[in-house]
Structure formats: C-alpha cells, structure tokens
Design an enzyme around this catalytic site. Sequence first.
Site, PDB file in Angstrom:
ATOM      1  N   ASP A 407      35.904 -20.213  10.149  1.00  0.00           N
ATOM      2  CA  ASP A 407      35.161 -19.091  10.701  1.00  0.00           C
ATOM      3  C   ASP A 407      34.960 -19.359  12.189  1.00  0.00           C
ATOM      4  OD1 ASP A 407      33.505 -16.775  10.792  1.00  0.00           O
ATOM      5  OD2 ASP A 407      31.743 -18.052  10.641  1.00  0.00           O
ATOM      6  N   LYS A 408      34.581 -18.342  12.934  1.00  0.00           N
ATOM      7  CA  LYS A 408      34.358 -18.531  14.373  1.00  0.00           C
ATOM      8  C   LYS A 408      32.877 -18.674  14.687  1.00  0.00           C
ATOM      9  CE  LYS A 408      34.457 -15.126  17.313  1.00  0.00           C
ATOM     10  NZ  LYS A 408      33.134 -15.323  18.003  1.00  0.00           N
ATOM     11  N   PHE A 572      21.952  -2.399   7.270  1.00  0.00           N
ATOM     12  CA  PHE A 572      23.318  -2.788   7.622  1.00  0.00           C
ATOM     13  C   PHE A 572      24.111  -3.118   6.362  1.00  0.00           C
ATOM     14  CE2 PHE A 572      26.461  -6.092   8.302  1.00  0.00           C
ATOM     15  CZ  PHE A 572      27.192  -5.592   9.369  1.00  0.00           C
ATOM     16  N   ARG A 626      30.128 -11.297  22.400  1.00  0.00           N
ATOM     17  CA  ARG A 626      29.955 -10.489  21.198  1.00  0.00           C
ATOM     18  C   ARG A 626      29.329  -9.162  21.599  1.00  0.00           C
ATOM     19  NH1 ARG A 626      29.695 -13.211  16.261  1.00  0.00           N
ATOM     20  NH2 ARG A 626      27.959 -11.915  15.571  1.00  0.00           N
ATOM     21  N   LYS A 800      39.283 -12.907   3.556  1.00  0.00           N
ATOM     22  CA  LYS A 800      39.409 -14.326   3.913  1.00  0.00           C
ATOM     23  C   LYS A 800      39.877 -15.128   2.707  1.00  0.00           C
ATOM     24  CE  LYS A 800      35.751 -14.362   7.462  1.00  0.00           C
ATOM     25  NZ  LYS A 800      34.505 -15.033   7.898  1.00  0.00           N
ATOM     26  N   ASN A 824      28.935 -15.054   4.271  1.00  0.00           N
ATOM     27  CA  ASN A 824      30.200 -14.341   4.202  1.00  0.00           C
ATOM     28  C   ASN A 824      31.396 -15.290   4.133  1.00  0.00           C
ATOM     29  OD1 ASN A 824      29.642 -15.161   6.859  1.00  0.00           O
ATOM     30  ND2 ASN A 824      31.068 -13.671   7.696  1.00  0.00           N
TER      31      ASN A 824
END
Length: 1170
Positions: A407-408, A572, A626, A800, A824
Amino acid sequence: MWRWVRQQLGFDPPHQSDTRTIYIANRFPQYGHYTPQKFIDNRIISSKYTVWNFVPKNLFEQFRRVANFYFLIIFLVQLMIDTPTSPVTSGLPLFFVITVTAIKQGYEDWLRHISDNEVNGAPVYVVRSGGLVTTRSKNIRVGDIVRVAKNEIFPADLVLLSSDRLDGSCHVTTASLDGETNLKTHVAVPETAVLQTVANLDTLIAVVECQQPEADLYRFMGRMTITQQMEEIVRPLGPESLLLRGARLKNTKEIFGVAVYTGMETKMALNYKSKSQKRSAVEKSMNTFLIIYLIILISEAIISTILKYTWQAEEKWDEPWYNQKTEHQRNSSKILKFISDFLAFLVLYNFIIPISLYVTVELQKFLGSFFIGWDLDLYHEESDEKAQVNTSDLNEELGQVEYVFTDKTGTLTENEMQFRECSINGTKYQEINGRLVSEGPTPDSSEGNLSYLTSLSHVNNLSHLAAGSSFRTSPENGTELIKEHDLFFKAVSLCHTVQISSVQTDSIGDGPWQSSFAPAQLEYYASSPDEKALVEAAARFGIVFVGNSGEIMEVKTLGKLERYKLLHILEFDPDRRRMSVIVQAPSGEKLLFVKGAESSILPECIGGEIEKTKIHVDEFALKGLRTLCMAYRQFTSKEYEEINRRLFEARTALQQREEKLAGVFQFIEKDLILLGATAVEDKLQDKVRETIEALRMAGIKVWVLTGDKHETAVSVSLSCGHFHRTMNILELLNQKSDSECAEKLGQLARRIREDHVIQHGLVVDGTSLSLALREHEKLFMDVCRHCSAVMCCRMAPLQKAKVIRLIKISPEKPITLAIGDGANDVSMIQEAHVGIGIMGKEGRQAARNSDYAIARFKFLSKLLFVHGHFYYIRIATLVQYFFYKNVCFITPQFLYQFYCLFSQQTLYDSVYLTLYNICFTSLPILIYSLLEQHIDPHVLQNKPTLYRDISKNRQLSMKTFLYWTTLGFSHAFIFFFGSYFLIGKDTSLLGNGQMFGNWTFGTLVFTVMVITVTAKMALETHFWTWINHLVTWGSILFYFVFSLFYGGILWPFLSSQNMYFVFIQLLSSGSAWFAIILMVFTCLFLDIVKKVFDRQFHPTNIEKAQLTETNSSIKCLDSMCCFSEGETACASVGRMLERVIGRCSPSHVSRISCTMFNRYAENHECCCCC
C-alpha cells in the site's frame, strides 16, 4: 444441552427469519398468540475444547496429519501380527509426539478458558423489575436494558437508549475492535434520549426490529417502534445507534442501552473466525520428500518380501532342521502369509519416515519466532512498537519472497498529513508561515489574518454566509474574495466527522479567538488524518470548528460564534468516494457541503471554476500531494422536504437499505457548485527509497497498490525510488471497453519487445485493471512479468486481493508478500503467501490480520534479508538432515536382512530404535535450527543480492535432496560393511577369545552412526555458542553413559534384556575403538573433501561473502572449520577451546574482530571451509 443438539441436527434453528424482533426490557405483548424468538446467552467462548471433548477432538485433529496416522497404522499392525520389533518402538515415539502436542494445545486452551471465565463473570448492571440489578455478564439476555458507566467496556452489542446528555449522545473508542483511537459519536433516538433514569426507562414500551447478526463492524440496519399515548413512532437505527461489545465508553458519565446481539452473536465474536491456513513452500517440499521416502519404504518392503520367498524356494531354507513349521503354518494361505511378511518388513523399516521431524519443526518455528520480537533493530522507539509474530508457521517463507505488494498511504508514507496548498475558485494558494499566499499579484489587505491575493466574482448570492462573518476590508473585491474563502473554509470546517474532547472545549469562550493559539487549546480526533489536517488548517486561517452539541455544530469565524444545525450526514463509502453533510445555516438556508475525490465530485458539478480546479488538482498530484475537492449546493424548502422524506424511507427500510440509500445519496449529491480543492502532504517514511532499492537488488519485484489518483501515485513512486527516471513508464489508463483494453495491452507488449530498455514500469488504474482481469489475464500477466515495477492506482480492496491471487496462480507460482497498514489492506494481506501489517495510524486491523506486524516499512529489509534468510537456511538444513540421519538409521537394517535370510531379525535393540530420534540425535539439530548464522547479519543486510541464492526454494531442490539422500545411503553402507568386515569373519576381538554376537554387531553399527550423524551436524554448523557445544558433544556423551547404564545393570522391570553387558564388552576391545574412529573419519572425510572442492572451484555467492568478511571489516564467524592462512591446527583448536571456556562471549561473537585471535592468525585473512 438438548436445544443445542437439536440446533446442530437442524431441528431447532435459532433464527427462522432475516430479521429479529426485540421487545425492550422483555415486555412481550399480552394479547394474541405470540411465540418469542430464542436467542443465545451472553457467554463468550474462545476455547476449542471442553473437559468432555478434549481427548477425542484433539486426537481426531492430530491424526488428520498424515505422519501421525501412518505411525498409528504401523503401531496397530505391530499389535495385530507377529512383527520383528516391539509395538513400543512405534507406540512410544507416537505417544510422545501426541502427548507433547496435546499438552501444548491443552495449556493454550486452558488459558483461553481462564480468559473466557474472567470476561463472562464480569459484574454488570441491568434494569429489571423497575430497579438496577447487579449480575454477571454471561446472564445478559437479548432485550435487557444495560447500564454502562464511563471508561467501562460494553458487555454486549447495545442499541443506545439514553445518556447523561440531553441530546442522548455519547462518545466511544473502538480501539480494541478496529484499532481506531479516535472518539466516535453515537446518538439515541429523540423519544428515548429523554429517559435518563431507571424509573423513566421502566415506562418505555418499544420494539426493535433489526437484521440478524453479521460480522461487518460498520453495518447495522434496524428500526425502533416506540408506543407513546397509544401512538406508534418509528425511528431508523443505523451504525450510529449501535454500541459494539468490546468498545469503551468515553467522555460520558453513563448510558443505557438495550442488548440486541449477545455472546457469540456479537460483532466482536463474529470477527473471531480464523484466517485461512497458509502453507509454506518448505512444508510442501517436506510433504513431497515424505512421499518419496514412503515409496522407498514400500519398495524395500516389497523387495525384502520377494527375496525372502525366492530364498525359501529351496527346501533347505524354507524349513531348516532347526526351525520346523507347525501344521497350521504349512496349511495357511500363501497370500495371507505374503501380506503378513510384507507388513512385518514395513514395520521393520518404518523408521525411515521421521515422525519426530514434525515436532522438531513445530518447536523450531515456535521458538524461532521469538527472535523477531527480540530484535532491537525492528523496534521503533517513537511509537514504542516492536515486531510481532502472529503466525510462526511462515518464518522460512520470509526467505522466499519474489513479489512485494505494498500500500502507499501509511505504508510508504507517514500518514501524517500536513496542509500545503489549495485551489479556491480557480486560484491556487499555498500555506507559508500560517498564511495563505496566492501565486498571483497581491491587492492591499491590511486587516484580517488571511493574505487573499485575487478577486472572485460569482458569489454575490452568498450574503447570508458573509453576513455573519467578522471579516473587515475596504476594497469591494476584497469583500467578495473573503466571502468565497469564508464559504470554502466553512465547508472544510463543517463537512467532516472530527471530534473534540468535551473537557478541552470548556475553556473556549465566545470572545474573539486568535488563530495562532488553536493548536494549544484544541485537540481534534479524527478517523482520517486528512480530515484532521484540513480542520486544523481552517482553524489556522480563522474559521475554527469548536465542537458540536447534539445537532448543533459550532464554528468561530475570527472569534464570532456561529451555530449550524446538522440535519443529515451522508457517510463516506468507497463506491461514492465522497461524504456530505446537510446543515441549516444561522440565516435558515439548507446547505449541502460535499467533500471527496475529484473523480467523484467534478462530474456532479454544474458551476464554479471546474477546468482551472482540475488543472490545479493535477498539479498537486504531480507533487505527490493528496487531493480532495469541495463543493456545495443550496436547497429550497420544497427540495429539502423531498430529500428528508426519501432519506427517512431509505434509512428505515430493513431490506436492501444500502441500495436504497445509495440511490438517495446520488439524488442529493448532484448539481453542485465547485468551491475548490485541497492538497495535503503525506511525507515518505524514513529509508523507504533505500528499502525499495534493496528489494530490487534482491530480485524482488515491487508492486504498489493504492487508491490514490495516478498522478499522485506516480509522483510518490518516483520520489520513493519505486520508479526511477531512466525507467520506461508504460500506462494502461482509462480503458473503456474490452477491445480497447486488449488493443492497448498488445501495444504495450510490442513496446516491451521492441524497446531495448533494461527496466520497464507499468501504471494501471482500477477501471482498466478490471477489464484486463476479466478477459485478458494472460496478456496482462505477460506485460507485468516484463516490468520490474508496477503501480496500480484507484484500487478497491478486493481488486488488490484479486491482483495478488492472479500472480499466485501464474505458471511460475511465485511467493508473494503483501504489506499495508489500513483496514482496506486486510484482504490483500490475507490473500498473499505472507501478510505484513504496519502498526500505523489507520488502526490495527491490518496488524491483527497479518502474519507479521512491524512499525515501519524500512524494517522489511532486515525481516527478509536477515531473518528470512536465516530461517530458511535453518529449516532447509533441518529437513534434509532429518531424512539423512533416518536413511543412515534404517539402511543397515535393510542390508542386514541379506545376511539373516530375510528372517525379519532386527539389527538394533528396541530401546535404541525408540530413542534414536527422541534423545540421541534430536538436540543438536534443534539448537542449530534456532541459532545458526552461516554469515554475519550485517553482510546479509548490506548485500541484498545474497537473497537471490536462496530464492526459488533452492536449498530444498531435488538435486540437494538427492545429495543428502545419497550421502545417507553411502554413510550407511560404510557403517554396515565396515562393521561387517571387522567382526563378520568369525574373528575374535577380545582377549579371552570370545566372539562378538548379533547384538554387539548392531550396537557397533549404531554407535558409529550416532557419532557420525552428530559430527555431520557439527560440520554444518558455522556459528558456535556454548549451547551448541553442550548439545553436540553432550549428545554423544549421553549416548555412551546411557548405554553403559542400560547394558550394565539387570533391570527388574524388563522381561528380556538382550543388551546386558554388550556395550561394555564392545568398548573393552581396542579393535572396536579403532574401527569406530576409522569409520567415522571415512564418512566425514569424503564430505569434507567435497566441501573444500566446491568452495575452492565452485563457490556460491554466500561462500564468497564469507571469504571476504574480514576485508569488509565484518568479523569472521567462529566455526569448527574456520581457519586462517598459515594457522596451525593446534591454534585453531586452541581458539575453539578459548571459546568453550568462556573467554569469548557468545553473545558478542558477531561483533568480535578476528584480530582478537592475532596470536593465532595475525595479519591473515580468515576463511571458512564448511
């Protein structure tokens, strides 16, 4: 008990519908026919066993293992037919293995029982019969009203009824469930929020209808029907109404809630389910080797049986005069006799299958895993986190990784967001020293704490927002500018889920507020670092969110307090990729503020500087920032009434609620006016670039899987070294159809073939990836395999996992590793062969669901290059050595049958058969597998290319396996025929003229074998500590001492003692001692010659690194065979003795310079021949 049995048989299912009906306080209707639903009690059961089922259940689980089941069959065969060895020889090792494993598992389960009893027996307060009653947690029933005080843990899943606050709200932390430490707000429905006492709650008549239990922590649908004055009021219930078991009450004196899910049906308990079992490549190789040895065993048994009948074809051997058959034996079936003989030989040779291998491997993995947690290089001082091992079964898999999927955000980056820039109405700003500075010319503005440097024109209709503002400026264009910035930052301050501790907000008054004091007086809590950074930035620029009180959100604009009524929150979700709030401004207007990814906001906008903002967003992304877009919409009264009605219907629906809510959200979040965009920076973690470069040097391909837009992802990839400037970057983006995707993939494949570039990089987005995986998996994989780095952006969590599975099942079947820090990332962590969780700021779900957990990405290099390397070499040697020493053990038994007419006479005493693997040869290999360091750890970390030498499971290749097996057979031949030539020609080796017999011959073979296989382990050892010396030479000494006592005393509890005085008689012969030394030397000499030859003419990269350790100032490892040029044998022995007597501390061996031994090898290079 009877009910449980009926449920298990399907006669009494606990739930017969998709919903459950709960009568609060268990006040069931008094009229009509009503059958209440049955619910389980509130006991938590994490244990596997009970007193009654432990023995049968544990035995069943253990005998599912092939080796245990095999030895059980052998043991039963020994009991049923006449076999050459006692059933004890198979039964005792099997009993030992089963008992040790059962004790270990039983102890662990006993600890779980203690923990369960502590939880189930905790005192709780329940409202019953109009009063507050103390009871145990396990006695809570569905429908009970439970009281929970501040800082207490919720004992069941409760629907909030009321709190000590008038609005019925409370704050909880779910750190024990999902790791999120932020405060979450939960609210009660208005009709029950006012019932704050036990007496008031006793008058409540209400029914809760909700879905049946499910594991999703964030999903709950239900409704409450309250009866007041003969009128029924229906209120929707969602996740904001549910208090989960395991969460803790914060900043609230007390709450009352009704239990809806209890015991093993709570969401916490439903998340107990174990992860899918992962098997390492070593375990798969071990099973393959076991099958090969099983074939060897069956072959030897068949050959022996056939040769026996061939031999007995001659009458003189079929029924010799000294062994006449009985009448029953002569008339017995030849087929049954053949089968009986085959089984007897099978029992005789069965020790070629090493049952103790499994126990040793389990001990090695379990004990070896502690070294990861003890490694101070993997300890992060700032967060006080050390590495954790959740699955010790995969230690060696760390040395076999070929693909790393990372992941980043929070993994490569710090996940500490800092506001950097923003775009407001098409003008770009950046923060400099707490002030917003525009890229354009600066108009005069002497007042206020904002440097707004351009003018805006399209917000003349926003006077209702500017009217309450205390901004003062003289130029007209400045007023319009402030209006726009005011609205933008009010959207930032209102559209979020940030919380503030109620204690911290008490000191904030209504007077003018200075923005420079914000960080000192306010501390925000947010589940997302982005939200926290944006709200803090708005506070610095004069619009401060100071908290909420029930439905009121309070914002201070340069000291003036404004109150907005929060009407609705549109939460969200990853599909919409945005969140919204509907508020009522002080002037009465209904406003929608929306925040989300530009891909989800811009298509819904009909006004604002859309094109300019889009350009700015791309520029922000190229800098690695971001981005989020902000927009708003104003509703008329009629529009809001329609929206409110639709939301109520969707939220009160029990069926398909999520789909209905998604439709309503889409209806609301349209026709937006774009306000601007924000850009926050997420800094790279320390040494990320160096770690990725080291992984690449080790031959590991790194893929980055992130949800960010591709410009941001590529920028971060370039900055962290995942992509580099000389790499040919290929793109698979924005594909709309299967045909278009296939054509693009074909173009990329041709470019790779035609471009003579050393390295390629690939960027693919989620939409294109879905198309590629749907119809063109093979073509996509061909492109990916030729790319040294791949970046997948705009990825959903399941995508993923699907990418990793695609790589796993590719023809090469590479070993994959996934690393991430957020919830996630859990799906990809569980899908990969090895899952690593980062203990970061997005909670601990990733760390809890991973196989290993570390605090920083940089620790991955040592975890793989050092621990992974060591674990793999250790266990690979352990597995090969076990098969080698068992071949040495059983092959003489097979050869002996040629000299006893295949009479199934055993060569060894039954005690020796039993103790060979348990006592005589077990400890040296176990200690080796825990402590061995064939090369200095600093060399492994500084030379990642050494990792390539152990990849592809090279140490357990068929070639290596055949070498060890051949070595075992050759040593066995030397043991047997060397002993045979010594005493097999009726030669007397004793001074009194007596001759050695059968048991002496077998004991001689066994003695040579024990010494040889132990010395072989010593030759393989490079890293010597006092523990290695103790168990290596101690094992040989123990064998001699045990044999002297066993054969030197007549033990009364033994029915027969074949070994009496045999060992003492053997050692009394000087010829026997000479033969033992000669055979041991002959076996090991051939092995040493091969090692020296290979090291001199075909050295591996690891052996080369060992030879150059002194030149690179890395210290020489202490080995039995470690010598310096010109060093005498006496000096080498003296150096080893110095180590044994303790002058050289074993704990510092890797840090002691070879110059400490300069009296032996001054000014010479040190090298190893092992």
